[in-house]
Write a protein that holds these residues in place. Structure first.
Motif, PDB file in Angstrom:
ATOM      1  N   UNK A   1      25.638  43.255  39.969  1.00  0.00           N
ATOM      2  CA  UNK A   1      26.175  44.351  39.258  1.00  0.00           C
ATOM      3  C   UNK A   1      27.342  45.101  40.083  1.00  0.00           C
ATOM      4  N   UNK A   2      28.677  44.816  40.918  1.00  0.00           N
ATOM      5  CA  UNK A   2      29.327  45.573  41.410  1.00  0.00           C
ATOM      6  C   UNK A   2      30.500  45.445  40.318  1.00  0.00           C
ATOM      7  N   UNK A   3      31.339  46.243  39.879  1.00  0.00           N
ATOM      8  CA  UNK A   3      32.272  46.222  39.712  1.00  0.00           C
ATOM      9  C   UNK A   3      33.970  46.316  40.045  1.00  0.00           C
ATOM     10  N   UNK A   4      32.969  46.711  41.627  1.00  0.00           N
ATOM     11  CA  UNK A   4      34.553  46.633  42.581  1.00  0.00           C
ATOM     12  C   UNK A   4      34.693  45.136  42.314  1.00  0.00           C
ATOM     13  N   UNK A   5      36.414  45.139  43.382  1.00  0.00           N
ATOM     14  CA  UNK A   5      36.958  44.269  43.563  1.00  0.00           C
ATOM     15  C   UNK A   5      36.392  43.001  44.217  1.00  0.00           C
ATOM     16  N   UNK A   6      35.485  42.803  45.023  1.00  0.00           N
ATOM     17  CA  UNK A   6      34.660  41.880  46.018  1.00  0.00           C
ATOM     18  C   UNK A   6      33.128  41.875  44.911  1.00  0.00           C
ATOM     19  N   UNK A   7      32.850  42.528  43.695  1.00  0.00           N
ATOM     20  CA  UNK A   7      31.470  42.496  43.346  1.00  0.00           C
ATOM     21  C   UNK A   7      32.316  40.948  42.234  1.00  0.00           C
ATOM     22  N   UNK A   8      30.673  41.051  41.810  1.00  0.00           N
ATOM     23  CA  UNK A   8      30.964  39.485  41.133  1.00  0.00           C
ATOM     24  C   UNK A   8      30.365  39.803  39.624  1.00  0.00           C
TER      25      UNK A   8
ATOM     26  N   UNK B   1      35.251  40.090  40.807  1.00  0.00           N
ATOM     27  CA  UNK B   1      36.221  40.201  40.535  1.00  0.00           C
ATOM     28  C   UNK B   1      37.293  40.091  40.394  1.00  0.00           C
ATOM     29  N   UNK B   2      38.177  40.605  41.934  1.00  0.00           N
ATOM     30  CA  UNK B   2      39.626  39.817  42.416  1.00  0.00           C
ATOM     31  C   UNK B   2      40.165  38.270  42.238  1.00  0.00           C
ATOM     32  N   UNK B   3      38.699  37.896  42.706  1.00  0.00           N
ATOM     33  CA  UNK B   3      39.304  36.665  42.846  1.00  0.00           C
ATOM     34  C   UNK B   3      39.525  35.222  41.577  1.00  0.00           C
ATOM     35  N   UNK B   4      38.501  35.956  40.884  1.00  0.00           N
ATOM     36  CA  UNK B   4      38.224  34.899  39.477  1.00  0.00           C
ATOM     37  C   UNK B   4      39.347  34.896  38.786  1.00  0.00           C
ATOM     38  N   UNK B   5      40.602  35.585  38.873  1.00  0.00           N
ATOM     39  CA  UNK B   5      41.661  35.789  37.462  1.00  0.00           C
ATOM     40  C   UNK B   5      42.758  35.147  38.748  1.00  0.00           C
ATOM     41  N   UNK B   6      42.418  34.528  40.324  1.00  0.00           N
ATOM     42  CA  UNK B   6      43.865  34.026  40.317  1.00  0.00           C
ATOM     43  C   UNK B   6      43.361  31.939  40.109  1.00  0.00           C
ATOM     44  N   UNK B   7      44.645  31.509  39.938  1.00  0.00           N
ATOM     45  CA  UNK B   7      45.121  30.127  39.587  1.00  0.00           C
ATOM     46  C   UNK B   7      43.709  29.620  38.642  1.00  0.00           C
ATOM     47  N   UNK B   8      43.608  28.453  39.566  1.00  0.00           N
ATOM     48  CA  UNK B   8      42.248  27.876  38.576  1.00  0.00           C
ATOM     49  C   UNK B   8      41.148  28.196  39.757  1.00  0.00           C
ATOM     50  N   UNK B   9      41.041  29.742  39.683  1.00  0.00           N
ATOM     51  CA  UNK B   9      39.406  30.260  40.344  1.00  0.00           C
ATOM     52  C   UNK B   9      38.561  30.174  39.045  1.00  0.00           C
TER      53      UNK B   9
END
Length: 389
Positions: free
Chosen positions: A42-49, A200-208
């Motif tokens: 439910x979180x749109x913060x960088x550490x949310x999912x 939210x921040x990590x899913x855009x990194x490389x092939x995550x």
């Protein structure tokens, strides 16, 4: 045009309701800087999912929130994959046994983070220094998990032993694994060292993103059950009630009751919410990691962890690069440290030399860690929230 007393009373009551509603909304709304202790969908913060959870249905996956006990997983069927990301409630023996039966019968579990280790039927932790910045890890074997994802990015705080022959280490380096999979009965277990690839921040990194899709499997094969049971507990009758349209009727009745109270009640004091008792064991991670280091006699690792964290704070708070020498740092911070300046450079050099020593005395390791904490407070590197942690 003059209003009579009845109309004025209605306007006063309506205005009071509006003001109180706004104050309550401001009081209970979370701060923009607050973050959940786990990647909330439910979180749109960088550490949310939230990004991952909303993207999966667009890619053809059937995704559901899972708020039931693990004992009810088999009733749902084994054509599912359970995503457990960072536990905030301790599992019972029955919970662990039910998860093992679920996987053994053909279910699939994606366990994320160090806390999920306690749910696995098999684990092989490797004690080492955690990372606080993104690190790139290459695929070690060709498999369904590493397909179309030669590299991933994460900042792990715990690792899997590379020499474990009972599992397939998918990503890692020469000694440590960060993504692992193994068969258990008819099912499969996949473990990630950190939830970074699905945030939210990590899913855009490389092939995550590709790693997440590979770990879940084809969209047509399994339903994705995103676990909330180990975060919020099992859904109660009240939860089900508020999930139905009846909640809007209750809301209207509540507003009507509020108007009645404002009109006739003689109580004018503020209404304060009951304090919420935290269900998080904030020192569990420290206790577990400390016991692991103590068991292997790795007295140098806590010093390396504290020193890497201290250098990270110097870079983030004061802009001192990671390549700066101990002497350069001491010269730059001499005015800030005052009478502690003579000890500062010596402490930094001692911490750097720890990595080249086979082992150090526990008292010396404790002294170095306490010194780093003293300097961090003197330089005001840690916020109040970080000091509390």
């Amino acid at each position: 045009m003059k209003l009579d007393s009845a109309d004025r009373k209605i306007l006063v009551v309506a205005g009071s309701v509006l003001v109180i509603t706004l104050l309550i909304a401001l009081a209970v709304s979370p701060s923009a800087e607050e973050s959940a202790p786990y990647p909330s969908t439910f979180s749109a913060a960088s550490d949310g999912a939230k990004a991952a959870y909303t993207l999966l249905p667009e890619l053809g996956y059937q995704v559901e929130h899972w708020r039931k006990a693990p004992a009810k997983l088999l009733e749902h069927g084994v054509q599912t994959v359970l995503v457990v990301d960072v536990l905030t409630e301790n599992p019972t023996v029955e919970d662990r046994e039910s998860l093992h039966r679920y996987v053994q019968s053909g279910g699939k579990m994606l366990a994320v983070g160090m806390s999920s280790i306690q749910l696995l039927p098999h684990s092989e932790l490797f004690p080492d220094v955690p990372h606080f910045a993104w690190q790139t890890y290459r695929a070690l074997i060709p498999s369904g998990v590493t397909s179309n994802a030669p590299e991933i990015v994460m900042a792990p705080t715990v690792y899997w032993r590379r020499s474990d022959y009972d599992s397939d280490v998918q990503y890692g380096d020469k000694d440590r694994g960060v993504v692992v999979s193994y068969r258990y009965g008819k099912g499969e277990v996949i473990w990630w060292a950190t939830p970074d690839p699905l945030t939210n921040s990590g899913i855009t990194q490389k092939n995550n993103l590709q790693l997440l899709l590979n770990s879940l499997g084809p969209a047509s094969e399994r339903t994705v059950l995103w676990d909330d049971y180990f975060h919020e507990g099992e859904a109660t009758m009240m939860d089900s009630l508020f999930a139905s349209p009846l909640k809007w009727s209750l809301l209207q009745l509540g507003l009507l009751a509020l108007v009645v109270i404002l009109t006739y009640s003689r109580r004018h004091g503020p209404i304060r919410p009951l304090p919420q008792v935290s269900r998080l064991a904030t020192l569990e991670f420290v206790d577990t990691l400390g016991a692991l280091y103590q068991r292997v006699g790795a007295t140098e690792l806590p010093v390396q962890v504290a020193y890497e964290r201290f250098r990270h704070l110097l870079h983030r708070k004061l802009g001192i690069g990671s390549s700066a020498t101990a002497q350069q740092i001491a010269n730059r911070l001499q005015d800030r440290l005052g009478e502690l300046a003579p000890q500062f450079e010596h402490t930094l050099l001692a911490c750097e030399s720890v990595g080249y020593q086979p082992e150090i005395e526990q008292q010396e390791a404790l002294r170095l860690v306490k010194s780093l904490d003293l300097f961090a407070r003197q330089l005001k590197l840690s916020s109040k929230g970080e000091e509390a942690k």
